[in-house]
Scaffold this motif. Structure first.
Motif, short mmCIF file in Angstrom:
data_model
loop_
_atom_site.label_atom_id
_atom_site.label_comp_id
_atom_site.label_asym_id
_atom_site.label_seq_id
_atom_site.Cartn_x
_atom_site.Cartn_y
_atom_site.Cartn_z
N LYS A 37 -31.22 -136.13 10.20
CA LYS A 37 -31.47 -134.61 9.82
C LYS A 37 -32.05 -134.74 8.22
O LYS A 37 -32.97 -133.96 7.87
CB LYS A 37 -29.97 -134.08 10.04
N GLN A 38 -31.36 -135.76 7.70
CA GLN A 38 -31.77 -135.64 6.16
C GLN A 38 -33.26 -136.09 6.03
O GLN A 38 -33.99 -135.38 4.83
CB GLN A 38 -31.02 -136.53 5.33
N GLU A 41 -35.23 -132.94 6.85
CA GLU A 41 -35.06 -131.99 5.69
C GLU A 41 -35.82 -132.38 4.60
O GLU A 41 -36.22 -131.48 3.72
CB GLU A 41 -33.58 -131.84 5.17
N GLN A 236 -33.34 -123.71 9.93
CA GLN A 236 -33.09 -124.77 8.96
C GLN A 236 -33.83 -125.98 9.54
O GLN A 236 -33.71 -126.20 10.70
CB GLN A 236 -31.65 -124.87 8.32
#
Length: 283
Positions: A37-38, A41, A236
């Motif tokens: 996920k990071q 992102e 997001q």
């Protein structure tokens, strides 16, 4: 590119599949980037592809314990009644807008981890689905640009406790028992998948085909779902949209077919993956 989340030697990480195994990407793309996920992102999937290209495998899948593809998703938005075959078997009317509900991230399990039949119900049902992971966030995303916001795809079994689903008009109780959302085995990026509408999706219970469709059968296609969802909530990076399940669910069969301890359910989407979930019972 195929990406996996896992634990290894007591450490959570993520990596890329290469010939013969996996290249570890944990902390190697940028400082502090230790989860998939990071990496999404931070916009590092292209960097991950370059890093992994030509490298030898550093370990095999036998050396790790897979995690759900995005174990820490901020939002999991589920779409109901998105195949005509499923809408018809539920006898629901046609809908002008997608049916949206939520699943909690802490209900998720990984490939080959057991789905748990809760002790309060015998009505554990399967739902083979394609999951879409958001790569670039946004609000009021247009359908024309929506596919540019996709980080990749994965298989999902959005297992449902049918009697609890019917306790109210909201689906939330039946969709959020612990260890009922199987997500995996990997995230496959769009350039590897190509045109998702050409993909076939099959759900098999103990080897028997129970659900069989193509992604072209979606009533509301992925671009529409992204655009619609982004209209009521900002999407997001790392958010997940489950696109719905085809007809053939166990609850609507005569007689009904529910999953029980010792069963195995498979979600098979060639080009995306094969997700295998054994069924166990809550203690």
């Amino acid at each position: 590119m195929q990406l996996v989340s896992y634990t290894r030697l007591g450490r959570t990480g993520f990596g890329a599949r290469v010939e013969g195994g996996i290249v570890d990407l944990t902390g190697r793309l940028a400082a502090g980037v230790i989860t998939l996920k990071q990496a999404i992102e931070a916009g590092l999937l292209d960097t991950a592809r370059t890093f992994a290209a030509g490298r030898r495998a550093e370990f095999t899948e036998a050396d790790i314990a897979l995690l759900p593809v995005i174990p820490d998703a901020g939002k999991i938005l589920c779409v109901g009644l998105n195949y005509e075959t499923h809408r018809a078997e539920t006898k629901r009317p046609d809908a002008k807008y997608p049916t949206i509900f939520t699943r909690f991230p802490d209900t998720q399990i990984a490939h080959r981890q057991p789905i748990l039949k809760p002790r309060v119900s015998e009505h554990l049902d399967y739902e083979a689905e394609l999951a879409v992971v958001i790569g670039r966030g946004g609000r009021y995303i247009s359908e024309a640009n929506a596919m540019e916001h996709v980080a990749g795809y994965a298989c999902y079994n959005d297992a449902t406790i049918r009697d609890w689903q019917r306790h109210t008009f909201q689906f939330t109780p039946g969709k959020n028992f612990p260890s009922t959302g199987a997500f995996g085995p990997q995230l496959v990026t769009p350039e590897e998948v190509g045109d998702y509408t050409k993909l076939k999706i099959t759900g098999r219970l103990n080897g028997q085909v129970m659900q069989d469709a193509t992604l072209a059968d979606l009533i509301f296609p992925i671009a529409t779902l992204i655009s619609y969802c982004s209209s009521f909530t900002p999407l997001q990076p790392g958010d997940v949209i489950l696109t719905g399940t085809p007809g053939g669910v166990g609850d609507r069969r005569e007689p009904p077919v529910f999953m029980k301890r010792g069963d195995v359910f498979e979600v098979d989407i060639p080009g995306v993956g094969l997700l295998v979930t054994p069924i166990d019972a809550e203690p």
